[in-house]
Design a protein around this motif. Structure first.
Motif, PDB file in Angstrom:
ATOM      1  N   GLU A 165     -45.287   2.223   4.384  1.00 14.91           N
ATOM      2  CA  GLU A 165     -43.873   2.620   4.280  1.00 14.91           C
ATOM      3  C   GLU A 165     -42.934   1.436   4.010  1.00 14.91           C
ATOM      4  O   GLU A 165     -41.976   1.571   3.262  1.00 14.91           O
ATOM      5  N   SER A 187     -46.647  11.218  -2.050  1.00  9.34           N
ATOM      6  CA  SER A 187     -47.675  10.969  -1.029  1.00  9.34           C
ATOM      7  C   SER A 187     -48.839  11.896  -1.313  1.00  9.34           C
ATOM      8  O   SER A 187     -48.641  12.999  -1.822  1.00  9.34           O
ATOM      9  N   ARG A 189     -51.059  12.522   1.247  1.00  6.50           N
ATOM     10  CA  ARG A 189     -51.516  13.037   2.540  1.00  6.50           C
ATOM     11  C   ARG A 189     -51.416  14.555   2.557  1.00  6.50           C
ATOM     12  O   ARG A 189     -50.548  15.134   1.915  1.00  6.50           O
ATOM     13  N   ASP A 191     -50.540  16.306   5.004  1.00  6.62           N
ATOM     14  CA  ASP A 191     -49.407  16.740   5.832  1.00  6.62           C
ATOM     15  C   ASP A 191     -48.184  15.920   5.404  1.00  6.62           C
ATOM     16  O   ASP A 191     -48.330  14.844   4.810  1.00  6.62           O
ATOM     17  N   SER A 193     -46.149  14.025   6.929  1.00  2.00           N
ATOM     18  CA  SER A 193     -45.654  12.974   7.833  1.00  2.00           C
ATOM     19  C   SER A 193     -45.118  11.743   7.093  1.00  2.00           C
ATOM     20  O   SER A 193     -44.068  11.206   7.459  1.00  2.00           O
ATOM     21  N   GLU A 194     -45.814  11.300   6.045  1.00  2.00           N
ATOM     22  CA  GLU A 194     -45.354  10.089   5.337  1.00  2.00           C
ATOM     23  C   GLU A 194     -43.987  10.317   4.689  1.00  2.00           C
ATOM     24  O   GLU A 194     -43.131   9.439   4.707  1.00  2.00           O
ATOM     25  N   VAL A 196     -41.713  12.647   5.502  1.00  2.00           N
ATOM     26  CA  VAL A 196     -40.687  12.851   6.536  1.00  2.00           C
ATOM     27  C   VAL A 196     -40.248  11.499   7.091  1.00  2.00           C
ATOM     28  O   VAL A 196     -39.056  11.206   7.218  1.00  2.00           O
ATOM     29  N   SER A 197     -41.215  10.644   7.380  1.00  2.00           N
ATOM     30  CA  SER A 197     -40.910   9.329   7.935  1.00  2.00           C
ATOM     31  C   SER A 197     -40.111   8.490   6.926  1.00  2.00           C
ATOM     32  O   SER A 197     -39.127   7.839   7.287  1.00  2.00           O
ATOM     33  N   ARG A 200     -36.528   9.752   6.702  1.00  2.00           N
ATOM     34  CA  ARG A 200     -35.720   9.372   7.887  1.00  2.00           C
ATOM     35  C   ARG A 200     -35.351   7.883   7.846  1.00  2.00           C
ATOM     36  O   ARG A 200     -34.283   7.491   8.294  1.00  2.00           O
ATOM     37  N   TYR A 215     -48.754  18.486   0.307  1.00  2.00           N
ATOM     38  CA  TYR A 215     -48.291  18.853   1.663  1.00  2.00           C
ATOM     39  C   TYR A 215     -47.366  20.072   1.576  1.00  2.00           C
ATOM     40  O   TYR A 215     -46.151  19.985   1.749  1.00  2.00           O
ATOM     41  N   ARG A 222     -37.214  22.913   5.552  1.00  2.00           N
ATOM     42  CA  ARG A 222     -37.442  21.620   6.222  1.00  2.00           C
ATOM     43  C   ARG A 222     -36.855  20.473   5.414  1.00  2.00           C
ATOM     44  O   ARG A 222     -36.335  19.502   5.970  1.00  2.00           O
TER      45      ARG A 222
END
Ligand code: SPV
Ligand code: MG
Length: 290
Positions: A165, A187, A189, A191, A193-194, A196-197, A200, A215, A222
């Motif tokens: 990141e 990404s 992945r 899910d 998570s990458e 979203v992180s 943020r 994902y 969301r």
């Protein structure tokens, strides 16, 4: 209003635009009729249409020809996937001119080296160019566009390349400073998570674009909560939907020794006539054929 201006206006009004991949004029017509805000002239989809891997095997001319054909059959703004920009910053200058002329309202340029390797494949060799080199490509794109509404989106593949990141944020910041209108963060992945992180942590001045192929849990509701993503690109759904339908129907015809069982599962030919605007052809026949 130009399609590029419409895309910018729609983004400002709704906060999030939905862009569907198109690999042909017919898929673009279907996306427009379904209600999408714009089209993604996807490199992956066009490569697959040609039966090829998405590895810089399709030429710029092939992609431009298809984009022109798509632009001729829809009114939707087109976001062109120009991969690495077909070379260095000089190639980018030429590409921006050509894509704008062909009818694109936006381009996405990615920071991989040419020839690129498709992003989502397991174990893909992902090599990125130097940050300064890619900044030069973004600056070249911005300097070349004639229409200030034409959107230049810088795509960083730092997460795809496994660089983490911090590197993705560093690159995204550098590309925003070079003048990019938006940053596409990708990404692989399974899910979100990458993404979203990253979203943020992103404090840059320009909004984000995502391609939620890997994902699917990251839906529009969301995405809106995250607050800084303004564009969702549905990257490979058109070609996968076509391939699914063709695979099933082709197998069924051979298995049944005829077409007796597939009619109920596919569009009637009258619907294809409607998509082809046959009624306009018939009207023209009445009017002009003497
Ligand atoms: C494409 O659709 O060509 C993309 C998205 O670039 S992906 O294939 O997920 O990299
Ligand atoms: Mg692509």
């Amino acid at each position: 209003m130009s399609p590029a201006k419409r895309l910018r206006t729609r983004m400002a009004e709704t906060g999030l635009v939905h862009i569907m991949a198109a690999h042909s004029p017919l898929s673009a017509i279907l996306a427009e009729q379904a209600g999408f805000d714009g089209l993604w002239a996807s490199g992956f989809e066009l490569s697959a249409l040609y039966g090829l891997a998405d590895m810089s095997l399709i030429s710029m001319t092939q992609h431009l020809d298809m984009l022109r054909a798509i632009a001729g059959r829809t009114t939707l703004p087109i976001v062109a996937d120009i991969d690495t920009g077909y070379g260095n910053a000089i190639n980018v200058i030429h590409a921006i001119d050509e894509y704008a002329r062909a009818g694109a309202s936006a381009v996405v340029i990615e920071d991989k080296s040419f020839p690129k390797v498709t992003s989502l494949v397991a174990g893909g060799r992902q090599e990125l160019v130097r940050v300064e080199e890619f900044q030069g490509k973004i600056e070249a794109a911005i300097a070349t566009r004639q229409d200030p509404d034409f959107i230049v989106i810088a795509r960083t593949e730092a997460l795809i390349a496994g660089l983490g990141e911090a590197e993705a944020l560093h690159r995204a910041q550098a590309y925003a400073e070079a003048g990019a209108d938006m940053i596409l963060i990708h990404s692989k992945r399974k899910d979100p998570s990458e993404i979203v992180s990253f979203s943020r942590a992103w404090t840059g001045s320009v909004p984000l674009v995502i391609v939620p192929n890997a994902y699917p849990d990251l839906d529009a509701a969301r995405v809106k909560e995250l607050g800084n993503i303004r564009m969702m690109i549905y990257g490979n759904y058109g070609i996968r939907a076509c391939a699914t339908a063709m695979q099933e129907v082709f197998r069924q015809i051979l298995a049944d020794g005829g077409v007796q069982n597939v009619h109920k599962d596919i569009l009637p030919v009258e619907e294809i006539f409607r998509l082809q605007k046959m009624h306009e052809v018939k009207e023209a026949e009445v009017r002009f054929l003497r």
